[in-house]
Write an enzyme that holds these catalytic residues in place. Structure first.
Site, PDB file in Angstrom:
ATOM      1  N   LYS A   1       0.807  -1.226   0.000  1.00 13.60           N
ATOM      2  CA  LYS A   1       0.000   0.000   0.000  1.00 13.60           C
ATOM      3  C   LYS A   1       0.835   1.269   0.000  1.00 13.60           C
ATOM      4  O   LYS A   1       0.365   2.320  -0.413  1.00 13.60           O
ATOM      5  CB  LYS A   1      -0.969   0.002   1.194  1.00 13.60           C
ATOM      6  CG  LYS A   1      -2.028  -1.065   1.041  1.00 13.60           C
ATOM      7  CD  LYS A   1      -3.234  -0.816   1.891  1.00 13.60           C
ATOM      8  CE  LYS A   1      -4.334  -1.779   1.506  1.00 13.60           C
ATOM      9  NZ  LYS A   1      -5.349  -1.936   2.512  1.00 13.60           N
TER      10      LYS A   1
ATOM     11  N   LYS B   1      -5.707 -10.375  -6.098  1.00  8.18           N
ATOM     12  CA  LYS B   1      -6.954 -10.634  -5.357  1.00  8.18           C
ATOM     13  C   LYS B   1      -8.025  -9.592  -5.690  1.00  8.18           C
ATOM     14  O   LYS B   1      -7.703  -8.436  -5.991  1.00  8.18           O
ATOM     15  CB  LYS B   1      -6.682 -10.707  -3.851  1.00  8.18           C
ATOM     16  CG  LYS B   1      -6.342  -9.391  -3.240  1.00  8.18           C
ATOM     17  CD  LYS B   1      -6.313  -9.421  -1.726  1.00  8.18           C
ATOM     18  CE  LYS B   1      -6.083  -7.998  -1.267  1.00  8.18           C
ATOM     19  NZ  LYS B   1      -5.805  -7.727   0.075  1.00  8.18           N
TER      20      LYS B   1
ATOM     21  N   LYS C   1     -11.802  -4.163  -2.804  1.00 10.58           N
ATOM     22  CA  LYS C   1     -12.828  -3.123  -2.792  1.00 10.58           C
ATOM     23  C   LYS C   1     -12.387  -1.880  -3.548  1.00 10.58           C
ATOM     24  O   LYS C   1     -13.200  -1.100  -3.964  1.00 10.58           O
ATOM     25  CB  LYS C   1     -13.093  -2.711  -1.339  1.00 10.58           C
ATOM     26  CG  LYS C   1     -14.032  -3.619  -0.630  1.00 10.58           C
ATOM     27  CD  LYS C   1     -14.204  -3.214   0.815  1.00 10.58           C
ATOM     28  CE  LYS C   1     -13.065  -3.663   1.671  1.00 10.58           C
ATOM     29  NZ  LYS C   1     -13.337  -3.623   3.111  1.00 10.58           N
TER      30      LYS C   1
HETATM   31  P1  TYM Z   1     -10.798  -5.867   4.805  1.00  9.54           P
HETATM   32  O1  TYM Z   1     -11.778  -4.829   5.211  1.00  9.54           O
HETATM   33  O2  TYM Z   1      -9.846  -5.564   3.702  1.00  9.54           O
HETATM   34  O3  TYM Z   1     -11.533  -7.200   4.414  1.00  9.54           O
HETATM   35  C1  TYM Z   1     -12.502  -7.815   5.270  1.00  9.54           C
HETATM   36  C2  TYM Z   1     -12.353  -9.329   5.189  1.00  9.54           C
HETATM   37  O4  TYM Z   1     -12.510  -9.781   3.836  1.00  9.54           O
HETATM   38  C3  TYM Z   1     -11.410 -10.623   3.488  1.00  9.54           C
HETATM   39  N1  TYM Z   1     -11.124 -10.450   2.041  1.00  9.54           N
HETATM   40  C4  TYM Z   1     -11.037 -11.461   1.159  1.00  9.54           C
HETATM   41  N2  TYM Z   1     -11.190 -12.786   1.289  1.00  9.54           N
HETATM   42  C5  TYM Z   1     -11.060 -13.534   0.167  1.00  9.54           C
HETATM   43  N3  TYM Z   1     -10.795 -13.041  -1.051  1.00  9.54           N
HETATM   44  C6  TYM Z   1     -10.615 -11.716  -1.242  1.00  9.54           C
HETATM   45  N4  TYM Z   1     -10.375 -11.229  -2.455  1.00  9.54           N
HETATM   46  C7  TYM Z   1     -10.744 -10.863  -0.105  1.00  9.54           C
HETATM   47  N5  TYM Z   1     -10.662  -9.519   0.071  1.00  9.54           N
HETATM   48  C8  TYM Z   1     -10.882  -9.287   1.394  1.00  9.54           C
HETATM   49  C9  TYM Z   1     -10.264 -10.137   4.356  1.00  9.54           C
HETATM   50  O5  TYM Z   1      -9.281 -11.139   4.512  1.00  9.54           O
HETATM   51  C10 TYM Z   1     -10.960  -9.806   5.646  1.00  9.54           C
HETATM   52  O6  TYM Z   1     -11.124 -10.962   6.456  1.00  9.54           O
HETATM   53  N6  TYM Z   1      -7.255  -5.500   8.361  1.00  9.54           N
HETATM   54  C11 TYM Z   1      -8.581  -6.017   8.060  1.00  9.54           C
HETATM   55  C12 TYM Z   1      -9.674  -5.453   8.931  1.00  9.54           C
HETATM   56  C13 TYM Z   1      -9.457  -5.653  10.397  1.00  9.54           C
HETATM   57  C14 TYM Z   1      -9.578  -6.856  11.118  1.00  9.54           C
HETATM   58  C15 TYM Z   1      -9.338  -6.532  12.471  1.00  9.54           C
HETATM   59  C16 TYM Z   1      -9.853  -8.175  10.745  1.00  9.54           C
HETATM   60  C17 TYM Z   1      -9.160  -4.664  11.297  1.00  9.54           C
HETATM   61  N7  TYM Z   1      -9.093  -5.198  12.547  1.00  9.54           N
HETATM   62  C18 TYM Z   1      -9.357  -7.507  13.480  1.00  9.54           C
HETATM   63  C19 TYM Z   1      -9.879  -9.137  11.750  1.00  9.54           C
HETATM   64  C20 TYM Z   1      -9.632  -8.806  13.080  1.00  9.54           C
HETATM   65  C21 TYM Z   1      -8.928  -5.641   6.613  1.00  9.54           C
HETATM   66  O7  TYM Z   1      -8.379  -4.726   6.054  1.00  9.54           O
HETATM   67  O8  TYM Z   1      -9.964  -6.347   6.080  1.00  9.54           O
END
Ligand code: TYM
Length: 330
Positions: free
Chosen positions: A111, A195, A198
């Site tokens: 990023k 991947k 969003k």
């Molecule tokens: P975020 O908001 O990017 O994504 C939320 C969840 O979706 C999963 N994900 C995917 N899984 C499969 N294929 C994909 N293409 C894909 N894109 C996203 C992510 O793995 C995630 O589980 N850092 C985290 C948010 C967070 C968090 C936490 C998660 C903040 N604090 C504590 C767990 C526990 C994030 O950016 O997810």
């Protein structure tokens, strides 16, 4: 009872990868464990946000989570910034994490590379994420594959803190990642070696959970495959076809290899993949439309969720403060 925690950022709209990699596990887990699910708005601030859009996206995301099937009578659903313990513990964990450890995070490298402005928060992001998890004495964290390294760090920080300050009793529970065997890495339909995400840089390659179903169908039918015709699950040699098979497998619970045996051509495979995805999204979109009519109901759910979350987070933070030698607040 086992404790589950997970979070999702209110940046961009929820896409199929979020649903298959994480949210469907959240829905299942809520019936098996004491579950806390969080819209992590503070994590969104690591990159510049438009205030009006952030506010709208945060509430929209909460409603999507309800539409997907998070039941507020069973699980605790809340907004991260409503529970100030997250930022306080984040500071403590920033002081527990090593600079070099944070510098090794691949998401930070990805990023920050080429970015015009890199906030300090983008760098310390994983310490806030560890705070989210550790505050709830979390046993299990359902996430997609891209969060694996952050989860490892959260574990390392918990172990290090316990070792340094625990004086014989652990302050933090050491969490485990729960990553699905299929669907953990849904790939972009146009660029199947990266991947699905969003971020708005590949609209044709991303399927949004709230997207018009005709458009969903069109995107899947136009998904990049390859010049061969054989349907085979082989992510290395055939990333596009394998991605479609993985999506179907994640939805049906079958093995992608088994699904592949039923097809000899790409056309019918794409048609069936499109139908499965539309059938998955249709009821979610219907429930979302119903929830839109009652924004006050969602606000009340989030307020109650924050109260329940705080009741768990505050004692954990107090334990950490005590272990560190911070003078108790009277
Ligand atoms: P975020 O908001 O990017 O994504 C939320 C969840 O979706 C999963 N994900 C995917 N899984 C499969 N294929 C994909 N293409 C894909 N894109 C996203 C992510 O793995 C995630 O589980 N850092 C985290 C948010 C967070 C968090 C936490 C998660 C903040 N604090 C504590 C767990 C526990 C994030 O950016 O997810």
């Amino acid at each position: 009872m086992t404790r589950v925690f997970s979070g999702i950022k209110p940046t961009g709209a929820v896409q199929l990868g979020n649903l298959l990699g994480a949210l469907r596990s959240w829905v299942r887990e809520q019936h098996e464990a004491d579950s806390f699910y969080c819209v992590v708005d503070l994590h969104a601030l690591t990159v510049p946000q438009d205030p009006t859009e952030l506010r709208a996206r945060t509430l929209e995301l909460a409603q999507v989570l309800l539409a997907v099937g998070i039941d507020p009578d069973v699980a605790t659903l809340f907004i991260q910034s409503h529970v100030p313990e997250h930022t306080e513990l984040a500071w403590i964990l920033e002081c527990t994490a090593a600079f070099g450890e944070l510098r090794r995070m691949t998401q930070f490298k990805d990023k920050s590379e080429g970015a015009e402005f890199v906030s300090a928060g983008l760098f310390t992001y994983p310490a806030l994420m560890a705070a989210d998890i550790l505050l709830y004495d979390t046993d299990r964290v359902p996430v997609g594959d891209d969060q694996r390294q952050h989860l490892e760090l959260a574990r390392d920080l918990a172990i290090r803190f316990n070792h340094r300050y625990g004086a014989g009793t652990d302050v933090f529970v050491v969490p485990e990642a729960a990553i699905p065997t299929v669907g953990a890495r849904v790939m972009d339909l146009q660029h199947p070696t990266r991947k699905m995400s969003k971020s708005e840089d590949s609209p044709q390659g991303t399927i949004l959970v709230l997207e018009d179903l005709t458009s969903v169908e069109r995107k899947i039918k136009r998904a990049v495959t390859d010049t061969e015709t054989e349907v085979r699950f082989d992510p290395e040699a055939k990333p596009g076809v394998s991605n479609l098979l993985s999506i179907m497998a994640a939805i049906t619970g079958e093995e992608p290899e088994t699904i592949a045996t039923r097809y000899t051509r790409y056309g019918p495979l794409k048609a069936d993949a499109a139908e499965l995805v539309c059938e998955l999204l249709r009821p979610i979109q219907q429930r979302y439309a119903e929830l839109l009519a009652d924004p006050g109901g969602t606000a009340a759910i989030l307020a109650k969720g924050a109260e329940k979350a705080r009741a768990v987070a505050a004692p954990t933070l107090a334990r950490a403060r005590e272990a560190l030698g911070l003078v108790p607040r009277s």
